[in-house]
Structures are given as structure tokens and as C-alpha cells.
Enzyme design. Structure first.
Site, short mmCIF file in Angstrom:
data_model
loop_
_atom_site.label_atom_id
_atom_site.label_comp_id
_atom_site.label_asym_id
_atom_site.label_seq_id
_atom_site.Cartn_x
_atom_site.Cartn_y
_atom_site.Cartn_z
N GLY A 9 0.34 -1.10 -0.09
CA GLY A 9 0.18 -0.02 -0.04
C GLY A 9 0.82 1.55 -0.07
O GLY A 9 2.17 1.11 -0.18
N THR A 10 0.22 2.34 0.01
CA THR A 10 1.37 4.38 0.18
C THR A 10 1.43 3.74 1.40
O THR A 10 1.13 3.32 1.84
CB THR A 10 0.45 5.22 -0.11
OG1 THR A 10 -0.97 4.96 0.76
CG2 THR A 10 -0.60 4.43 -1.98
N MET A 11 2.44 4.80 1.35
CA MET A 11 2.60 5.14 2.96
C MET A 11 1.70 5.61 4.13
O MET A 11 0.66 6.26 2.94
CB MET A 11 3.69 6.15 2.90
CG MET A 11 5.38 5.99 2.56
SD MET A 11 6.31 7.42 2.14
CE MET A 11 5.50 8.23 0.39
N CYS A 13 -0.85 3.85 5.40
CA CYS A 13 -1.80 3.21 5.16
C CYS A 13 -2.41 2.06 6.13
O CYS A 13 -3.09 1.17 6.38
CB CYS A 13 -2.20 2.57 3.37
SG CYS A 13 -1.61 1.28 3.45
N GLU A 87 9.16 -2.72 6.13
CA GLU A 87 10.04 -2.20 5.07
C GLU A 87 10.33 -3.13 3.82
O GLU A 87 11.66 -2.98 3.49
CB GLU A 87 11.10 -1.24 5.51
CG GLU A 87 10.68 -0.65 6.81
CD GLU A 87 9.34 0.99 6.29
OE1 GLU A 87 9.41 0.73 5.36
OE2 GLU A 87 8.94 1.02 6.99
#
Length: 224
Positions: A9-11, A13, A87
Site C-alpha cells: 500500500g502507500t505510505m 495506510c 519495510e
């Protein structure tokens, strides 16, 4: 059967929040897991969530070999039922291959969490390899929002609130931080505003007419 699952997902989220929740759920059922992360914004050997959750983890380095990490622990009597890999976009393609091998040959579940693309909308090497190898790719259901209220689909790098499109692929920063003029920050944007390079700061600084044109509700058909 063990699985390699990539949660993407995007940052902003909730990826790290889900990673820690998943670790809690599995550990509560008596499963033995190991947590890994790389370049978390809170520092080395840490998985941190913007909700305030923090947990220690093993820092992934370029020389980290996940196959060796699992084998060494099992040799010393640990079961190692699963790995939490936060990450994961920062992992190398070779390290993702090692994770896949651990799933297939050692029966270890691997739950990897990361963003897919960088601030230039290019795939990170680790994410690209995860998409190629994962048994499942899950898009997180918590939607991050662009400043305009639309679903955020792209990650933007900013310097002093101004979007930049050049620079090293990996520069650690935070989302929503009030960065000084020379500090790197990140912001999630919808595709339209990413293409326009219009961040919350630049939209706020724009003239009323320019900001009105940026809002979806104000867009008119050509024959109006």
C-alpha cells in the site's frame, strides 16, 4: 502449506500496524516468529507505527541472508514458524529469493509489508521481486487520502513542502511532518495531483482560482 504474502500500500495506510498486529495474533496462538525491518523512520532494529506502536526487530543489512537466519535459529532449537518482514521494499531482490526459499523448503510463513513504488512511481527492487514471487499480494484496505480527499495512490517526496522528482531512491523521512526548507518529507497524493506536483503546501499557497481548479467538484464539461 506455508506462504509468502506481500502486503502492499502507500505510505500512511497502516502497514506497520498490521505487521505488529499479525505478529501478536500468531504469537498468541503459540507460534514462534522473528521480526525484521530495514530503515524504519524510528531508527535501527525497530518497527514503529504512526499510531504509536513500537516493537523491537532485527535490522536487515545488505549482507543479511534470510535462509541462514532461519537455519541458525532452528539449529539452536527454535521452531521459527513465521517471519514478519517490514519495510520490505528496501530488501534486495536476492533477499526476497531467500525468503521464498525459506517458505518452500523450510515451511516458514513469510509476511512481508512494504510500499510498491518510490516517489518517481518506479517499483522498488524488493517490491518488484515480491510481486513476481509472492503466493499472494494483498492491497491494504485502509485507504490513505490525498489532501484533496481522493484516495492516495502515489508517494511524493517533498523538500520544504515542494514535491521533487529527482534524487536517490532511498531517503528516509516521515509522512505529514512539518519539514524545514531543506528537510526531506513525504506526502501521499492521488495520481492527478502527483502528476501536477501539487502538494498540500503548494495547493494552500496557490491563488484561490488555481486552488479551485484543482478540486474535482469544480471541473466542468468542455461545453458548459
Amino acid at each position: 502449506m506455508a506462504e509468502l504474502v506481500f502486503f502492499s500500500g502507500t505510505m500512511d495506510c497502516g502497514k506497520s500496524t498490521l505487521a505488529l498486529q499479525m505478529h501478536h495474533n500468531h504469537a498468541a496462538r503459540g507460534r514462534d516468529g522473528v521480526l525484521f525491518t530495514r530503515q524504519d523512520r524510528a531508527g535501527d532494529s525497530t518497527i514503529s507505527s504512526r499510531l504509536g506502536l513500537v516493537h523491537g526487530a532485527h535490522e536487515v543489512r545488505d549482507e543479511t541472508d534470510f535462509w541462514d537466519e532461519v537455519v541458525a535459529r532452528r539449529t539452536h532449537g527454535r521452531r521459527v514458524d513465521y517471519l514478519i518482514c517490514d519495510e520490505a521494499q528496501f530488501y534486495t531482490a536476492q533477499q526476497v529469493d531467500q525468503l521464498a526459499r525459506a517458505v518452500d523448503e523450510l515451511g516458514v510463513d513469510v509476511f512481508a509489508f512494504g510500499i510498491s513504488t518510490d516517489f518517481r512511481t518506479r517499483l522498488f527492487p524488493g517490491s518488484a521481486r515480491l510481486v513476481e514471487l509472492a503466493d499472494r499480494v494483498e492491497t491494504l484496505q485502509v485507504r490513505a487520502l490525498c489532501w484533496c480527499g481522493a484516495r492516495a495512490t502515489h508517494n511524493a517526496r517533498t523538500v520544504g513542502g515542494v514535491m521533487v522528482v529527482e534524487g536517490a531512491q532511498v531517503v528516509v523521512g516521515d509522512v505529514g511532518a512539518d519539514a524545514a526548507a531543506d528537510e526531506v518529507g513525504y506526502e501521499v497524493l492521488c495520481r492527478r495531483h502527483h502528476v501536477q506536483r501539487m502538494t498540500a503546501a503548494t495547493a494552500h499557497a496557490a491563488s484561490p482560482s488555481a486552488q479551485t481548479l484543482a478540486e474535482p467538484a469544480a471541473m466542468l464539461p468542455l461545453d458548459a
